[in-house]
Motif scaffolding. Structure first.
Motif, PDB file in Angstrom:
ATOM      1  N   ASP A   1       2.790  16.914   7.758  1.00 22.40           N
ATOM      2  CA  ASP A   1       2.129  15.569   7.634  1.00 22.40           C
ATOM      3  C   ASP A   1       3.657  14.697   7.535  1.00 22.40           C
ATOM      4  O   ASP A   1       3.601  13.503   7.287  1.00 22.40           O
ATOM      5  CB  ASP A   1       1.504  15.499   6.240  1.00 22.40           C
ATOM      6  N   ASP A   2       4.736  15.214   6.958  1.00 23.00           N
ATOM      7  CA  ASP A   2       6.138  14.572   6.860  1.00 23.00           C
ATOM      8  C   ASP A   2       6.868  14.570   8.115  1.00 23.00           C
ATOM      9  O   ASP A   2       8.036  14.116   8.075  1.00 23.00           O
ATOM     10  CB  ASP A   2       6.906  15.218   5.735  1.00 23.00           C
ATOM     11  N   ILE A   3       6.431  15.053   9.267  1.00 23.82           N
ATOM     12  CA  ILE A   3       7.201  14.766  10.645  1.00 23.82           C
ATOM     13  C   ILE A   3       7.695  13.500  10.653  1.00 23.82           C
ATOM     14  O   ILE A   3       8.881  13.297  11.297  1.00 23.82           O
ATOM     15  CB  ILE A   3       6.518  15.591  11.724  1.00 23.82           C
ATOM     16  N   SER A   4       6.642  12.501  10.625  1.00 30.39           N
ATOM     17  CA  SER A   4       6.934  11.247  11.138  1.00 30.39           C
ATOM     18  C   SER A   4       7.329  10.173   9.896  1.00 30.39           C
ATOM     19  O   SER A   4       7.205   9.094   9.765  1.00 30.39           O
ATOM     20  CB  SER A   4       5.958  10.547  12.087  1.00 30.39           C
TER      21      SER A   4
ATOM     22  N   CYS B   1       6.566  12.885  17.899  1.00 32.63           N
ATOM     23  CA  CYS B   1       5.298  12.426  18.663  1.00 32.63           C
ATOM     24  C   CYS B   1       4.021  13.214  17.884  1.00 32.63           C
ATOM     25  O   CYS B   1       4.576  14.558  17.799  1.00 32.63           O
ATOM     26  CB  CYS B   1       5.374  12.687  20.153  1.00 32.63           C
ATOM     27  N   THR B   2       3.085  12.604  17.519  1.00 34.57           N
ATOM     28  CA  THR B   2       1.896  13.401  16.969  1.00 34.57           C
ATOM     29  C   THR B   2       0.550  13.071  17.925  1.00 34.57           C
ATOM     30  O   THR B   2       0.412  12.033  17.806  1.00 34.57           O
ATOM     31  CB  THR B   2       1.811  13.073  15.608  1.00 34.57           C
TER      32      THR B   2
ATOM     33  N   ASP C   1       0.668   9.186  17.983  1.00 40.83           N
ATOM     34  CA  ASP C   1       1.252   8.112  17.615  1.00 40.83           C
ATOM     35  C   ASP C   1       2.814   8.608  18.050  1.00 40.83           C
ATOM     36  O   ASP C   1       3.216   9.954  18.192  1.00 40.83           O
ATOM     37  CB  ASP C   1       1.586   8.370  16.044  1.00 40.83           C
ATOM     38  N   ILE C   2       3.735   7.711  18.450  1.00 39.02           N
ATOM     39  CA  ILE C   2       5.270   7.915  18.897  1.00 39.02           C
ATOM     40  C   ILE C   2       5.826   7.178  17.863  1.00 39.02           C
ATOM     41  O   ILE C   2       5.796   5.976  17.754  1.00 39.02           O
ATOM     42  CB  ILE C   2       5.183   7.696  20.437  1.00 39.02           C
TER      43      ILE C   2
ATOM     44  N   MET D   1      -1.577   4.877  19.795  1.00 40.35           N
ATOM     45  CA  MET D   1      -2.464   4.943  20.832  1.00 40.35           C
ATOM     46  C   MET D   1      -3.851   5.449  20.380  1.00 40.35           C
ATOM     47  O   MET D   1      -3.975   6.816  20.275  1.00 40.35           O
ATOM     48  CB  MET D   1      -1.840   5.588  22.077  1.00 40.35           C
ATOM     49  N   ALA D   2      -4.864   4.498  20.340  1.00 37.28           N
ATOM     50  CA  ALA D   2      -6.054   4.973  19.719  1.00 37.28           C
ATOM     51  C   ALA D   2      -6.980   5.805  20.895  1.00 37.28           C
ATOM     52  O   ALA D   2      -7.911   6.722  20.597  1.00 37.28           O
ATOM     53  CB  ALA D   2      -6.916   3.999  19.179  1.00 37.28           C
ATOM     54  N   SER D   3      -6.616   5.359  22.042  1.00 38.95           N
ATOM     55  CA  SER D   3      -7.390   6.123  23.102  1.00 38.95           C
ATOM     56  C   SER D   3      -6.726   5.674  24.468  1.00 38.95           C
ATOM     57  O   SER D   3      -5.877   4.611  24.363  1.00 38.95           O
ATOM     58  CB  SER D   3      -8.873   5.639  23.397  1.00 38.95           C
TER      59      SER D   3
END
Length: 289
Positions: free
Chosen positions: A19-22, A187-188, A197-198, A216-218
């Motif tokens: 959870d801390d990557i971004s 990037c997740t 997410d980017i 990006m939601a979709s």
């Protein structure tokens, strides 16, 4: 061993939990900004206890007051948060450290004193070695679980997180990040990249940090892009600014006087709808004793 994580790039360890990557990029865009009026009083280090009392007023909503504290009763236990507010929420977050090498055990609880029973009782563990970070938690009340694993190879982080409820599997998230000097790109992908997410985080110097996040939601919707910066103008002043693709422009300013008084202001302007738009203003003052 006790590990601490901060949004500051140089202070942030190469290895982090999923959870801390971004976290660094998102902290630049989220920290500080608020709506309404708030007054905070902090009392630090009274026999090892930090106490915070806060009152916040938002237009159209009742005044929210909260009292919280943190302390370490012994070398093996750290009460990270113990709080109560006027909505009836009682929160207790406790970490148990140094019991097992490289490992922290966690307890997260939530109760509404107007209702019977606990709303949340989550137990978990966090393990960090040289190049592997693992964390897992289980909410006994909601019967929900999640578990994340991150592997570090030089400047590359790769991670996976699974979650679910009971016997049902909710999905898997994947993430990766790469660091090049002061630039961190991540990037997740959520639920096997149904959403993504980017994020980009760049530290120009010790005082200024830049961040950009694309959500990006979709595949059928336009992504939402947000760009921001935070700068320490001096030792006691901080400035934040951000803009997003829907036309919102935000700013935040904070200044501290004599290490005792901090005042702050936050403003969001709906530039796409200047007449009748959803503009937001916040003012805050903080006393430190």
């Amino acid at each position: 061993f006790i590990f601490f994580f901060h949004s500051d790039f140089k202070a942030m360890p190469r290895l982090s939990f999923f959870d801390d990557i971004s976290k660094g990029a998102k902290d630049v865009l989220n920290d500080g900004y608020f709506v309404g009026n708030k007054a905070t009083m902090k009392i630090k280090h009274i026999d090892g206890v930090n106490i915070t009392a806060e009152a916040k007023a938002t237009s159209g909503k009742p005044v929210l007051t909260k009292i919280s504290g943190d302390f370490a009763p012994c070398n093996y236990c750290n009460v990270k948060k113990l709080s109560v507010d006027t909505t009836g929420a009682l929160v207790a977050d406790v970490d148990f450290t140094r019991l097992v090498k490289y490992t922290t055990f966690t307890l997260r609880t939530l109760k509404n004193y107007n209702e019977f029973g606990m709303k949340k009782v989550a137990v978990g563990t966090k393990v960090m070695t040289g190049n592997v970070a693992f964390d897992a938690s289980f909410d006994c009340m909601g019967n929900k679980y999640n578990s994340g694993l991150v592997y570090a190879y030089k400047n590359l982080l790769m991670g996976v997180k699974v979650s679910g409820a009971g016997c049902e599997f909710a999905g898997a998230d994947l993430a990766a990040s790469y660091r090049c000097n002061n630039l961190l790109v991540s990037c997740t992908g959520y639920n096997l990249f149904k959403k993504a997410d980017i994020a980009m985080f760049y530290e120009m110097n010790g005082k200024t940090k830049l961040s950009a996040v694309c959500k990006m939601a979709s595949l059928h919707e336009m992504p939402k892009v947000e760009v921001g910066l935070v700068s320490k103008l001096s030792k006691d002043t901080e400035l934040r600014a951000k803009v997003n693709s829907v036309g919102e422009v935000s700013g935040f300013y904070k200044a501290t006087v004599d290490n005792r008084l901090t005042y702050s202001g936050s403003l969001t302007v709906d530039a796409a709808h200047l007449n009748g738009g959803n503009h937001k203003v916040g003012f805050g003052i903080e006393f430190i004793f």
